[in-house]
Write an enzyme that holds these catalytic residues in place. Structure first.
Site, PDB file in Angstrom:
ATOM      1  N   ASP A  43       0.874  -1.173   0.000  1.00  0.00           N
ATOM      2  CA  ASP A  43       0.000   0.000   0.000  1.00  0.00           C
ATOM      3  C   ASP A  43       0.913   1.226   0.000  1.00  0.00           C
ATOM      4  O   ASP A  43       1.576   1.515   0.990  1.00  0.00           O
ATOM      5  CB  ASP A  43      -0.890  -0.030   1.243  1.00  0.00           C
ATOM      6  CG  ASP A  43      -1.879   1.124   1.300  1.00  0.00           C
ATOM      7  OD1 ASP A  43      -1.752   2.053   0.470  1.00  0.00           O
ATOM      8  OD2 ASP A  43      -2.756   1.114   2.173  1.00  0.00           O
ATOM      9  N   HIS A 125       4.287  11.481 -18.453  1.00  0.00           N
ATOM     10  CA  HIS A 125       5.016  12.661 -18.928  1.00  0.00           C
ATOM     11  C   HIS A 125       5.241  13.618 -17.774  1.00  0.00           C
ATOM     12  O   HIS A 125       4.383  13.812 -16.906  1.00  0.00           O
ATOM     13  CB  HIS A 125       4.316  13.316 -20.118  1.00  0.00           C
ATOM     14  CG  HIS A 125       3.090  14.120 -19.822  1.00  0.00           C
ATOM     15  ND1 HIS A 125       3.139  15.450 -19.468  1.00  0.00           N
ATOM     16  CD2 HIS A 125       1.769  13.798 -19.865  1.00  0.00           C
ATOM     17  CE1 HIS A 125       1.904  15.925 -19.312  1.00  0.00           C
ATOM     18  NE2 HIS A 125       1.053  14.940 -19.542  1.00  0.00           N
ATOM     19  N   ASP A 137      -1.802  17.455 -14.310  1.00  0.00           N
ATOM     20  CA  ASP A 137      -1.352  17.115 -15.671  1.00  0.00           C
ATOM     21  C   ASP A 137       0.080  17.592 -15.887  1.00  0.00           C
ATOM     22  O   ASP A 137       0.301  18.681 -16.383  1.00  0.00           O
ATOM     23  CB  ASP A 137      -2.292  17.776 -16.686  1.00  0.00           C
ATOM     24  CG  ASP A 137      -1.971  17.408 -18.116  1.00  0.00           C
ATOM     25  OD1 ASP A 137      -1.252  16.417 -18.337  1.00  0.00           O
ATOM     26  OD2 ASP A 137      -2.429  18.133 -19.021  1.00  0.00           O
ATOM     27  N   GLU A 171       5.560  15.967 -23.852  1.00  0.00           N
ATOM     28  CA  GLU A 171       4.314  15.307 -24.260  1.00  0.00           C
ATOM     29  C   GLU A 171       3.324  16.324 -24.789  1.00  0.00           C
ATOM     30  O   GLU A 171       2.545  16.038 -25.708  1.00  0.00           O
ATOM     31  CB  GLU A 171       3.713  14.549 -23.071  1.00  0.00           C
ATOM     32  CG  GLU A 171       2.470  13.731 -23.398  1.00  0.00           C
ATOM     33  CD  GLU A 171       1.150  14.473 -23.163  1.00  0.00           C
ATOM     34  OE1 GLU A 171       0.092  13.873 -23.394  1.00  0.00           O
ATOM     35  OE2 GLU A 171       1.196  15.653 -22.741  1.00  0.00           O
ATOM     36  N   GLU A 172       3.352  17.527 -24.205  1.00  0.00           N
ATOM     37  CA  GLU A 172       2.320  18.512 -24.494  1.00  0.00           C
ATOM     38  C   GLU A 172       2.369  19.041 -25.925  1.00  0.00           C
ATOM     39  O   GLU A 172       1.394  19.613 -26.403  1.00  0.00           O
ATOM     40  CB  GLU A 172       2.404  19.674 -23.496  1.00  0.00           C
ATOM     41  CG  GLU A 172       2.115  19.288 -22.045  1.00  0.00           C
ATOM     42  CD  GLU A 172       0.672  18.866 -21.801  1.00  0.00           C
ATOM     43  OE1 GLU A 172      -0.123  18.866 -22.756  1.00  0.00           O
ATOM     44  OE2 GLU A 172       0.348  18.547 -20.640  1.00  0.00           O
ATOM     45  N   ASP A 200      -1.442   9.267 -16.894  1.00  0.00           N
ATOM     46  CA  ASP A 200      -1.534  10.691 -17.236  1.00  0.00           C
ATOM     47  C   ASP A 200      -2.804  11.245 -16.608  1.00  0.00           C
ATOM     48  O   ASP A 200      -3.912  10.894 -17.009  1.00  0.00           O
ATOM     49  CB  ASP A 200      -1.580  10.836 -18.762  1.00  0.00           C
ATOM     50  CG  ASP A 200      -1.380  12.266 -19.239  1.00  0.00           C
ATOM     51  OD1 ASP A 200      -1.415  13.175 -18.391  1.00  0.00           O
ATOM     52  OD2 ASP A 200      -1.207  12.462 -20.448  1.00  0.00           O
ATOM     53  N   HIS A 287      -4.837  22.378 -18.112  1.00  0.00           N
ATOM     54  CA  HIS A 287      -3.995  23.284 -18.901  1.00  0.00           C
ATOM     55  C   HIS A 287      -4.131  24.737 -18.468  1.00  0.00           C
ATOM     56  O   HIS A 287      -4.055  25.650 -19.302  1.00  0.00           O
ATOM     57  CB  HIS A 287      -4.283  23.138 -20.399  1.00  0.00           C
ATOM     58  CG  HIS A 287      -3.657  21.924 -21.013  1.00  0.00           C
ATOM     59  ND1 HIS A 287      -3.611  21.709 -22.372  1.00  0.00           N
ATOM     60  CD2 HIS A 287      -3.037  20.852 -20.447  1.00  0.00           C
ATOM     61  CE1 HIS A 287      -3.005  20.567 -22.621  1.00  0.00           C
ATOM     62  NE2 HIS A 287      -2.652  20.024 -21.467  1.00  0.00           N
ATOM     63  N   ASP A 302      -4.688   8.343  -4.368  1.00  0.00           N
ATOM     64  CA  ASP A 302      -4.325   7.198  -3.527  1.00  0.00           C
ATOM     65  C   ASP A 302      -4.714   5.879  -4.195  1.00  0.00           C
ATOM     66  O   ASP A 302      -3.898   4.948  -4.315  1.00  0.00           O
ATOM     67  CB  ASP A 302      -5.029   7.339  -2.174  1.00  0.00           C
ATOM     68  CG  ASP A 302      -4.541   6.324  -1.146  1.00  0.00           C
ATOM     69  OD1 ASP A 302      -3.529   5.646  -1.393  1.00  0.00           O
ATOM     70  OD2 ASP A 302      -5.186   6.214  -0.093  1.00  0.00           O
ATOM     71  N   ASP A 306      -2.047   2.927  -5.776  1.00  0.00           N
ATOM     72  CA  ASP A 306      -2.056   1.535  -5.323  1.00  0.00           C
ATOM     73  C   ASP A 306      -2.412   0.583  -6.463  1.00  0.00           C
ATOM     74  O   ASP A 306      -1.901  -0.545  -6.523  1.00  0.00           O
ATOM     75  CB  ASP A 306      -3.031   1.361  -4.163  1.00  0.00           C
ATOM     76  CG  ASP A 306      -2.514   1.984  -2.869  1.00  0.00           C
ATOM     77  OD1 ASP A 306      -1.294   2.189  -2.760  1.00  0.00           O
ATOM     78  OD2 ASP A 306      -3.328   2.275  -1.978  1.00  0.00           O
TER      79      ASP A 306
END
Length: 317
Positions: A43, A125, A137, A171-172, A200, A287, A302, A306
């Site tokens: 955990d 990313h 993000d 990545e953007e 992501d 964004h 969380d 896990d």
């Protein structure tokens, strides 16, 4: 996650009795049988994930408010994560590429052992957009796989398949870093990647629980984990072709992953099953400058962390 405009965008548990019985039936000694058993995933402490997000926020605050490709905040973010992985015993490497006239960097971390011709990868990313710090993000995915990687090291996991973690640059602007990585691999090296898992946006403030449906086995690992917790999942469609799994899938690698939603609007049915707010975006700060540490749902972060740990332990065994 890349925005699309005109194009489509904790402790180790005891081993199972079944594994022990199988070892005994095969004629293994008690010591050998015990050694062959499989431990359950730990955990992962969400407080550690949130501490990492706090560090990424501080880096952005000190570097023009973002962690974007080609900006100082990105380099500082990479240095922060690399330092923790190096200290934990990973073999790390930094891959350089150029995008938009600026240098970009991927961070790759390999764990010791496991079959070199069967590689399980997990990636996220690390870059933000220039408009904000990018904590959901995609600090959320980056911090989650970092803490899972550190859990691997803490457990001194000895996987049957080789484990590799990756933090992608730029990545953007169209999955530039991950595409560069895949394209740089020789065909025989690509074929050694057993699976690639992409993470992501894992802590959207109005979260959905979406699972990539590109590969049935990988999808099942995540769906079964959530089903055991009585959490309904849906197939991920908003991010199709919009994140770093795309170049792997295009290269013939099976892909999977998790997502909590971006600018799409939550339906009433989804709100009823997840306890969210119908008619609002999964992430209203997508964004934007408000994508800060305050833009994270702790429960979703969380659970998803896990779920990643469970997948890494399961798929690498």
């Amino acid at each position: 996650m890349k925005r699309i405009a005109s194009i489509r965008r904790g402790s180790l548990a005891a081993a199972t009795g079944a594994a022990l019985a199988a070892a005994l039936l095969s004629g293994a000694s008690g010591a050998e049988a015990t050694g062959s058993t499989k431990a359950a995933a730990p955990d992962v402490d969400v407080a550690a994930v949130k501490a990492d997000l706090g560090e990424l926020q501080s880096i952005a605050d000190a570097n023009g408010g973002n962690r974007a490709h080609g900006e100082p905040g990105y380099q500082k973010s990479l240095d922060f994560i690399k330092g923790k992985l190096d200290e934990a015993g990973f073999t790390t490497s930094v891959q350089e590429f150029t995008s938009g006239g600026k240098k970009g960097y991927n961070l790759i971390a390999d764990w010791k052992g496991g079959a070199d011709d069967k590689v399980v990868m997990a990636g996220s990313h690390l870059d933000s957009v220039e408009a904000g710090p990018g904590i959901n993000d995609n600090g959320s995915g980056s911090a989650a796989i970092l803490e899972v990687a550190l859990a691997v090291a803490k457990a001194d996991l000895q996987p049957a398949k080789h484990l590799r973690f990756a933090w992608w640059g730029d990545e953007e602007d169209g999955m530039v870093g991950s595409t560069h990585y895949v394209d740089s691999l020789a065909a025989d090296e690509q074929s050694k990647i057993d699976s690639y898992l992409n993470f992501d946006m894992l802590g959207s403030p109005n979260p959905g629980y979406f699972v990539y449906d590109d590969d049935p086995e990988l999808e099942k690992v995540f769906k079964d984990w959530y089903a055991a917790k009585n959490i309904t999942t849906e197939k991920e469609t908003e991010g199709d072709g919009r994140s770093d799994h795309a170049p792997f899938k295009d290269a013939g690698v099976r892909v999977g992953g998790l997502f909590t939603g971006a600018e799409a609007t939550m339906s009433q049915e989804q709100a009823d099953q997840w306890g969210g707010k119908a008619g609002e975006a999964f992430d209203p700060c997508y964004h934007s400058a408000c994508d800060k540490t305050s833009n994270i749902d702790d429960k979703a972060l969380d659970l998803n962390t896990d779920a990643i740990a469970n997948a890494i332990w399961t798929l690498s065994s």
